[in-house]
Structure formats: C-alpha cells, structure tokens
Write a protein that holds these residues in place. Structure first.
Motif, PDB file in Angstrom:
ATOM      1  N   GLY A  65      14.052  59.071 -31.357  1.00 32.58           N
ATOM      2  CA  GLY A  65      12.677  58.995 -31.831  1.00 32.58           C
ATOM      3  C   GLY A  65      11.618  58.873 -30.756  1.00 32.58           C
ATOM      4  N   TRP A  66      12.016  58.845 -29.482  1.00 34.53           N
ATOM      5  CA  TRP A  66      11.033  58.758 -28.404  1.00 34.53           C
ATOM      6  C   TRP A  66      10.270  60.079 -28.300  1.00 34.53           C
ATOM      7  CZ3 TRP A  66      11.767  55.531 -23.543  1.00 34.53           C
ATOM      8  CH2 TRP A  66      12.538  54.393 -23.789  1.00 34.53           C
ATOM      9  N   ALA A  72       8.946  47.650 -26.459  1.00 33.95           N
ATOM     10  CA  ALA A  72       8.017  47.365 -27.552  1.00 33.95           C
ATOM     11  C   ALA A  72       6.662  47.976 -27.213  1.00 33.95           C
ATOM     12  CB  ALA A  72       7.885  45.868 -27.760  1.00 33.95           C
ATOM     13  N   SER A 112      15.374  48.005 -24.809  1.00 37.75           N
ATOM     14  CA  SER A 112      14.338  48.407 -25.760  1.00 37.75           C
ATOM     15  C   SER A 112      12.958  48.247 -25.131  1.00 37.75           C
ATOM     16  CB  SER A 112      14.421  47.588 -27.043  1.00 37.75           C
ATOM     17  OG  SER A 112      14.059  46.251 -26.789  1.00 37.75           O
ATOM     18  N   ASP A 172       4.478  58.524 -26.322  1.00 33.91           N
ATOM     19  CA  ASP A 172       4.685  57.099 -26.597  1.00 33.91           C
ATOM     20  C   ASP A 172       4.444  56.243 -25.355  1.00 33.91           C
ATOM     21  OD1 ASP A 172       5.431  57.401 -29.286  1.00 33.91           O
ATOM     22  OD2 ASP A 172       7.555  57.679 -28.760  1.00 33.91           O
ATOM     23  N   ASP A 188       1.622  49.094 -30.806  1.00 30.85           N
ATOM     24  CA  ASP A 188       1.458  49.228 -32.263  1.00 30.85           C
ATOM     25  C   ASP A 188       2.596  48.559 -33.044  1.00 30.85           C
ATOM     26  OD1 ASP A 188       3.624  50.956 -31.968  1.00 30.85           O
ATOM     27  OD2 ASP A 188       2.528  52.751 -32.577  1.00 30.85           O
ATOM     28  N   GLY A 189       3.501  47.876 -32.333  1.00 32.47           N
ATOM     29  CA  GLY A 189       4.586  47.158 -32.982  1.00 32.47           C
ATOM     30  C   GLY A 189       5.892  47.923 -33.075  1.00 32.47           C
ATOM     31  N   ARG A 190       5.864  49.230 -32.793  1.00 35.16           N
ATOM     32  CA  ARG A 190       7.111  49.997 -32.810  1.00 35.16           C
ATOM     33  C   ARG A 190       7.989  49.577 -31.651  1.00 35.16           C
ATOM     34  NH1 ARG A 190       6.432  55.723 -32.031  1.00 35.16           N
ATOM     35  NH2 ARG A 190       4.519  55.160 -30.981  1.00 35.16           N
ATOM     36  N   ARG A 191       9.297  49.744 -31.850  1.00 33.72           N
ATOM     37  CA  ARG A 191      10.264  49.415 -30.811  1.00 33.72           C
ATOM     38  C   ARG A 191      11.117  50.647 -30.557  1.00 33.72           C
ATOM     39  NH1 ARG A 191      10.646  44.697 -29.398  1.00 33.72           N
ATOM     40  NH2 ARG A 191      12.315  43.614 -28.406  1.00 33.72           N
ATOM     41  N   LEU A 192      11.183  51.038 -29.291  1.00 29.39           N
ATOM     42  CA  LEU A 192      11.996  52.180 -28.890  1.00 29.39           C
ATOM     43  C   LEU A 192      13.288  51.644 -28.270  1.00 29.39           C
ATOM     44  CD1 LEU A 192       9.224  54.290 -27.118  1.00 29.39           C
ATOM     45  CD2 LEU A 192      10.046  54.523 -29.480  1.00 29.39           C
TER      46      LEU A 192
END
Length: 135
Positions: free
Chosen positions: A83-84, A115, A113, A88, A118-122
């Motif tokens: 999803g990266w 962070a 990971s 980002d 916007d709160g998303r975590r990759l």
C-alpha cells in the motif's frame, strides 16, 4: 565432449542462481533485536531500490543537533504491494519510524513501520526478528 560442455553450463547456471542468496544478509547480522528504536523526523529522501528501499529522515536531538538517519525497508515492489505510494513520504513530511538499530553504531536502522501525520501506518515487511522481542 558435449556432456562436459553441458555440465559446465549447468554448473554455471546453478552458481548464478545461488549467488544472490549467498550475498544477501540476515537481519541479525546487521541489526540488533535488543535495541528497538522509535524516531520522529522530517523525510529527506526515499530511495526506491532493490534489494531494499531506504527512507532517510532528519532527527533533531535534545541539544538541537540534526542527524540524518537511514532506515532499511523491504523491496520497492513489496512496499507498493503493501500500500505504499511515492507521495506518502514526500521530502519535508514528518513521520515516526519504529524499528531496530544497526549493530555498527551508525544512525541506521531497519524499519518495521512508519506512522504518517494523517494517522496511517505503513508496514515495511522487512525481515523481522523473533516476535517475542520487544518493539
């Protein structure tokens, strides 16, 4: 004679197939599972490459000193499948990276990971240590 040539070609093929595996490092050879790290800093660059992509961030210490840290991740293709996207981690974006420190004492780590603001975590999906290790 034909059999000898075929054997030489087969042997060369096997060595060429095995060479990348031999050259690749293990997680524990470069990173210390007993030294988890969480750092926040501004992205300076991302190197989308193989066999590992790298994320670079500027981290400001308590004394005001800025250190550029390098974090190894999985391959660019693996990150994309997780999803990266390139936008980002634009330069200047402040992120928090969790991972493990390098054994050699340099400002280098292996990211587990990242962070985003916007709160998303990759999740990087790199070679990870034993799940019982502290994070």
């Amino acid at each position: 004679m034909r059999l000898k040539i075929l054997c030489v070609i087969a042997t060369a093929g096997v060595w060429m197939a095995v060479a990348p595996v031999v050259a690749h490092h293990s997680f524990s050879a470069e990173f210390d599972v007993t030294k988890p790290v969480t750092l926040t800093g501004a992205v300076t660059s991302v190197r989308w490459s193989n066999p590992h992509a790298w994320v670079y961030i500027d981290v400001t210490g308590a004394d005001g000193t800025v250190v550029n840290w390098a974090f190894e991740t999985a391959t660019a293709n693996a990150l994309y499948r997780r999803g990266w996207r390139k936008d980002d981690l634009e330069p200047g974006r402040v992120v928090t990276i969790e991972g493990w420190l390098a054994r050699n004492g340099t400002p280098t780590g292996n990211a587990s990971s990242i962070a985003l603001p916007d709160g998303r975590r990759l999740f990087s999906g790199t070679a990870t240590p034993d799940e019982t290790a502290p994070r």
